[in-house]
Enzyme design. Structure first.
Site, PDB file in Angstrom:
ATOM      1  CB  ILE A 124      82.346  26.159  23.672  1.00 27.68           C
ATOM      2  CG1 ILE A 124      83.850  25.851  23.711  1.00 27.68           C
ATOM      3  CG2 ILE A 124      82.125  27.656  23.416  1.00 27.68           C
ATOM      4  CD1 ILE A 124      84.576  26.119  22.416  1.00 27.68           C
ATOM      5  CB  CYS A 125      77.583  26.019  22.407  1.00 27.93           C
ATOM      6  SG  CYS A 125      78.244  27.398  21.456  1.00 27.93           S
ATOM      7  CB  VAL A 126      77.289  21.476  25.504  1.00 24.63           C
ATOM      8  CG1 VAL A 126      76.665  20.577  26.570  1.00 24.63           C
ATOM      9  CG2 VAL A 126      76.939  20.978  24.103  1.00 24.63           C
ATOM     10  NE  ARG A 127      81.685  25.579  32.107  1.00 21.17           N
ATOM     11  CZ  ARG A 127      82.756  25.642  32.853  1.00 21.17           C
ATOM     12  NH1 ARG A 127      83.890  25.230  32.374  1.00 21.17           N
ATOM     13  NH2 ARG A 127      82.680  26.137  34.068  1.00 21.17           N
ATOM     14  CB  THR A 129      73.293  25.677  26.755  1.00 21.50           C
ATOM     15  OG1 THR A 129      73.653  26.413  25.573  1.00 21.50           O
ATOM     16  CG2 THR A 129      71.797  25.431  26.764  1.00 21.50           C
TER      17      THR A 129
END
Ligand code: ZN
Length: 182
Positions: A124-127, A129
């Site tokens: 989610i957030c890593v991806r 970003t």
């Protein structure tokens, strides 16, 4: 441009101990401690990208429930990985650390072209970003032992997609630290 920076995404109380608690996440704390210590010792900037949601406004809260509300303890970085003087903290209200934040400006000012992306959640957030980093032309490294997700399947799929779609190089904290020394 020729510098590296470490991005630390959403290592916040709510994701490790609070409303979005995730047992798998605690195993990346100790590798991250080592990585951040090594980065600071080599003057590699450490940049936190932290959820800081606005209650009643951010649509993400309708999907996930309330978490990491701006100004609350849940939105603070966990004590083990607390930002130190000289680190940078970028609040975000969407999955991506780039969306409507000062991250791009900061990376330009620091002359960064290579991002070591760590934290939560891989898919989610890593991806998101990492996708935005790829669109903006950054070289991307992801140490597999410094990112996590809710399930093994989401972790594996997220890493695989980032490698395939965004040319992210999958590596380890140990390899990244060796690279700092070089
Ligand atoms: Zn969020």
């Amino acid at each position: 441009m020729s510098g590296k920076a470490v991005l630390v995404i959403d290592m916040l109380n709510d994701f490790l101990k609070g409303s979005m608690k995730n047992e798998r996440a605690s195993k990346i704390i100790s590798p991250l401690e080592k990585l951040l210590q090594a980065a600071r010792a080599k003057a590699v900037p450490v940049i936190y990208c932290n959820d800081a949601h606005l209650k009643g406004i951010d649509k993400e809260l309708l999907i996930w429930g309330e978490h990491a509300l701006a100004g609350t303890e849940g939105a603070e970085v966990i004590a083990e990985l607390k930002p130190l003087p000289g680190d940078y903290v970028i609040p975000k209200r969407r999955y991506s650390g780039f969306f409507q934040t000062a991250l791009r400006l900061l990376l330009e000012e620091l002359a960064i072209d290579t991002l070591i992306v760590t934290g939560l959640l891989v898919s989610i957030c890593v991806r998101h970003t990492v996708a935005d980093a790829f669109y903006r032309g950054y070289r991307i490294y992801i140490p597999g032992d410094a990112v996590e997700d809710l399930t093994e399947e989401a972790y594996q799929r997220g890493l695989d997609e980032m490698a395939r779609l965004y040319a992210a190089q999958l590596t380890s904290v140990e390899e990244i630290i060796k690279g700092f020394a070089a």
